[in-house]
Design a protein around this motif. Structure first.
Motif, PDB file in Angstrom:
ATOM      1  N   HIS A  29      -6.419   2.045  -3.451  1.00 48.02           N
ATOM      2  CA  HIS A  29      -6.281   2.157  -1.992  1.00 48.02           C
ATOM      3  C   HIS A  29      -6.965   3.431  -1.496  1.00 48.02           C
ATOM      4  O   HIS A  29      -6.366   4.250  -0.810  1.00 48.02           O
ATOM      5  CB  HIS A  29      -4.781   2.153  -1.660  1.00 48.02           C
ATOM      6  CG  HIS A  29      -4.464   2.009  -0.197  1.00 48.02           C
ATOM      7  ND1 HIS A  29      -5.175   1.194   0.646  1.00 48.02           N
ATOM      8  CD2 HIS A  29      -3.515   2.603   0.575  1.00 48.02           C
ATOM      9  CE1 HIS A  29      -4.668   1.285   1.870  1.00 48.02           C
ATOM     10  NE2 HIS A  29      -3.677   2.147   1.863  1.00 48.02           N
ATOM     11  N   HIS A  69      -7.221   8.640   1.764  1.00 53.22           N
ATOM     12  CA  HIS A  69      -6.574   8.015   2.926  1.00 53.22           C
ATOM     13  C   HIS A  69      -6.656   8.925   4.159  1.00 53.22           C
ATOM     14  O   HIS A  69      -5.673   9.174   4.853  1.00 53.22           O
ATOM     15  CB  HIS A  69      -5.107   7.686   2.623  1.00 53.22           C
ATOM     16  CG  HIS A  69      -4.599   6.450   3.329  1.00 53.22           C
ATOM     17  ND1 HIS A  69      -4.670   6.301   4.686  1.00 53.22           N
ATOM     18  CD2 HIS A  69      -4.014   5.320   2.859  1.00 53.22           C
ATOM     19  CE1 HIS A  69      -4.143   5.123   5.013  1.00 53.22           C
ATOM     20  NE2 HIS A  69      -3.749   4.500   3.919  1.00 53.22           N
ATOM     21  N   ASP A  72       0.864  -1.179   0.000  1.00 49.04           N
ATOM     22  CA  ASP A  72       0.000   0.000   0.000  1.00 49.04           C
ATOM     23  C   ASP A  72       0.898   1.226   0.000  1.00 49.04           C
ATOM     24  O   ASP A  72       1.765   1.356   0.871  1.00 49.04           O
ATOM     25  CB  ASP A  72      -0.902  -0.003   1.249  1.00 49.04           C
ATOM     26  CG  ASP A  72      -1.844  -1.206   1.272  1.00 49.04           C
ATOM     27  OD1 ASP A  72      -1.915  -1.907   0.246  1.00 49.04           O
ATOM     28  OD2 ASP A  72      -2.495  -1.429   2.304  1.00 49.04           O
ATOM     29  N   GLU A 119       1.423   4.950   0.628  1.00 51.91           N
ATOM     30  CA  GLU A 119       0.712   5.922   1.464  1.00 51.91           C
ATOM     31  C   GLU A 119       0.999   7.386   1.131  1.00 51.91           C
ATOM     32  O   GLU A 119       0.210   8.252   1.475  1.00 51.91           O
ATOM     33  CB  GLU A 119       1.099   5.715   2.947  1.00 51.91           C
ATOM     34  CG  GLU A 119       1.062   4.283   3.422  1.00 51.91           C
ATOM     35  CD  GLU A 119      -0.352   3.754   3.596  1.00 51.91           C
ATOM     36  OE1 GLU A 119      -0.869   3.171   2.631  1.00 51.91           O
ATOM     37  OE2 GLU A 119      -0.908   3.934   4.669  1.00 51.91           O
ATOM     38  N   HIS A 165       4.790  -1.610   3.247  1.00 57.82           N
ATOM     39  CA  HIS A 165       4.684  -0.251   2.692  1.00 57.82           C
ATOM     40  C   HIS A 165       6.041   0.262   2.198  1.00 57.82           C
ATOM     41  O   HIS A 165       6.995   0.250   2.977  1.00 57.82           O
ATOM     42  CB  HIS A 165       4.177   0.725   3.761  1.00 57.82           C
ATOM     43  CG  HIS A 165       2.819   0.395   4.298  1.00 57.82           C
ATOM     44  ND1 HIS A 165       2.619  -0.538   5.294  1.00 57.82           N
ATOM     45  CD2 HIS A 165       1.598   0.889   3.969  1.00 57.82           C
ATOM     46  CE1 HIS A 165       1.305  -0.597   5.560  1.00 57.82           C
ATOM     47  NE2 HIS A 165       0.677   0.249   4.772  1.00 57.82           N
ATOM     48  N   PRO A 224      -8.191   2.042   2.964  1.00 53.83           N
ATOM     49  CA  PRO A 224      -7.137   2.739   3.713  1.00 53.83           C
ATOM     50  C   PRO A 224      -7.218   2.403   5.202  1.00 53.83           C
ATOM     51  O   PRO A 224      -8.309   2.395   5.778  1.00 53.83           O
ATOM     52  CB  PRO A 224      -7.454   4.218   3.463  1.00 53.83           C
ATOM     53  CG  PRO A 224      -8.245   4.239   2.203  1.00 53.83           C
ATOM     54  CD  PRO A 224      -9.028   2.965   2.189  1.00 53.83           C
ATOM     55  N   SER A 225      -6.078   2.111   5.818  1.00 51.03           N
ATOM     56  CA  SER A 225      -5.964   1.747   7.240  1.00 51.03           C
ATOM     57  C   SER A 225      -6.798   0.507   7.589  1.00 51.03           C
ATOM     58  O   SER A 225      -7.084   0.270   8.759  1.00 51.03           O
ATOM     59  CB  SER A 225      -6.381   2.893   8.169  1.00 51.03           C
ATOM     60  OG  SER A 225      -5.667   4.047   7.857  1.00 51.03           O
TER      61      SER A 225
HETATM   62 ZN    ZN Z   1      -2.733   2.689   3.670  1.00 52.31          ZN
END
Ligand code: ZN
Length: 368
Positions: free
Chosen positions: A161, A165, A108, A110, A287, A198-199
């Motif tokens: 994703h 976010h 992912d 970010e 990540h 996301p998360s």
């Molecule tokens: Zn993420």
């Protein structure tokens, strides 16, 4: 879910067991609670170091032993069938012929900093013989189409994703619908067929409405992440008629290194051993934003080498896994009188397995 999971010629599904399984998925993976929503409302005002401190403090009090889940309910009707009929249960093996379990490596991305490291990380995966999936946030940082094209040319997969976010995707139906439109536009542009929230925030009802082939937003069980809980299985399942859920079954790098302050890959290897006994799906998130710090890259490389040394592990992209799971589901097992044969789209690649061959491993995994 029982019939979709076992793919056997015998009728072993029971509506009661199916309802129990569905409840477990809903309870573990349901929408972000009001506490999480409040946290994301406050989050921009909380300094990053304080956020990490609070998560570390919370993680210290958490029992991190592996949580046995749906598999316990899945094998119950099989054991009952074997006991009452006196026959073994044959079924279409979970993975293509020659493989005992499967794995997907996902990344992912970010931030802009993470985006700059994407090709470097792709090269590391490639060097170890893996093709991973990179999940991008549509409108948070500049995305160079050349990088997307290069990844696709090298057989990596692209996933969506979220849009920003910012923890607000599931805050209201209005926001979700607006953002879904944006995600669909990018998905068409990038030919992306999968989604990761996301998360790993999730609202099961919203996720069931996704137009994607796969979703990978539910941990099997994670009490240390921003949205504790999970779907309680290390196998794919149909989240909806359209979407196959690929549970995130390994603790993500950020949690392992940043929150739990681990220095090696012991957590990953332990979980691998558990999943391997069941023959499930290893699904790891790493990540590009954090993996190049400290000694983390060495730990990641070591874990990739560990995976590479397993000769019956199917390493595939999420899209390949979800397509296989669908083909297997659309296939059936028939008793020919001289044994069982697989009919349908998975026929060329599938193999027939028997409960008696896995019973001991399952029992050990679920009881130990
Ligand atoms: Zn993420």
């Amino acid at each position: 879910m029982i019939a979709h999971f076992w793919k056997s010629a015998a009728d072993i599904a029971s509506a009661n067991d199916d309802a129990d399984i569905r409840d477990m998925i809903e309870d573990g993976g349901s929408g972000a609670g009001s506490l999480e929503n409040f946290f994301y409302f406050l989050k921009p005002a909380i300094p990053r170091r304080l956020q990490i401190y609070l998560r570390r403090k919370r993680a210290r009090g958490i029992d991190r032993s592996i949580r046995r889940g749906i598999e316990v309910l899945l094998c119950k009707p099989v054991i009952e069938h074997v006991r009452s009929s006196g026959n073994d249960l044959s079924f279409i093996w979970f993975w293509p012929q020659g493989y005992d379990l499967a794995c997907v490596i996902t990344h992912d991305v970010e931030s802009a900093r993470g985006f700059r490291q994407v090709l470097r990380l792709a090269e590391i995966d490639e060097d170890h013989g893996f093709r991973s999936a990179f999940n991008f946030v549509c409108e948070k940082y500049p995305i160079d189409d050349g990088v997307i094209k290069e990844l696709k040319d090298r057989a990596f997969e692209i996933g969506i994703h979220g849009v920003k976010h910012d923890g607000k995707l599931f805050l209201s139906e209005k926001i979700f619908k607006e953002r879904l439109g944006i995600m669909e536009r990018y998905a068409r542009e990038w030919q992306a067929v999968g989604f990761r929230s996301p998360s790993l925030l999730r609202d099961t009802k919203a996720l069931r409405s996704l137009p994607f082939e796969w979703d990978s937003s539910m941990p099997d069980w994670d009490q240390c992440g921003p949205h504790p809980g999970g779907c309680l299985t290390v196998f794919p399942f149909f989240l909806s008629a359209r979407t196959v859920e690929l549970p995130v079954t390994m603790m993500q790098d950020h949690t392992v290194f940043e929150i739990l302050e681990e220095k090696d890959d012991a957590i990953w290897k332990d979980k691998y051993a558990y999943i391997s006994r069941l023959g499930g799906l290893v699904n790891l998130i790493v990540h590009p934003d954090y993996i190049f710090e400290h000694n983390r890259l060495d730990v990641y490389r070591r874990f990739l080498e560990h995976l590479r040394s397993q000769d019956r592990l199917w390493s595939a992209t999420p899209c390949e896994i979800s397509r296989w799971w669908r083909e297997r589901d659309q296939s059936s097992l028939a008793d020919t009188g001289r044994g069982f044969a697989v009919h349908g789209p998975a026929a060329g690649r599938a193999s027939v397995a028997a409960w008696s061959r896995i019973a001991e491993n399952w029992t050990r995994a679920l009881l130990s």
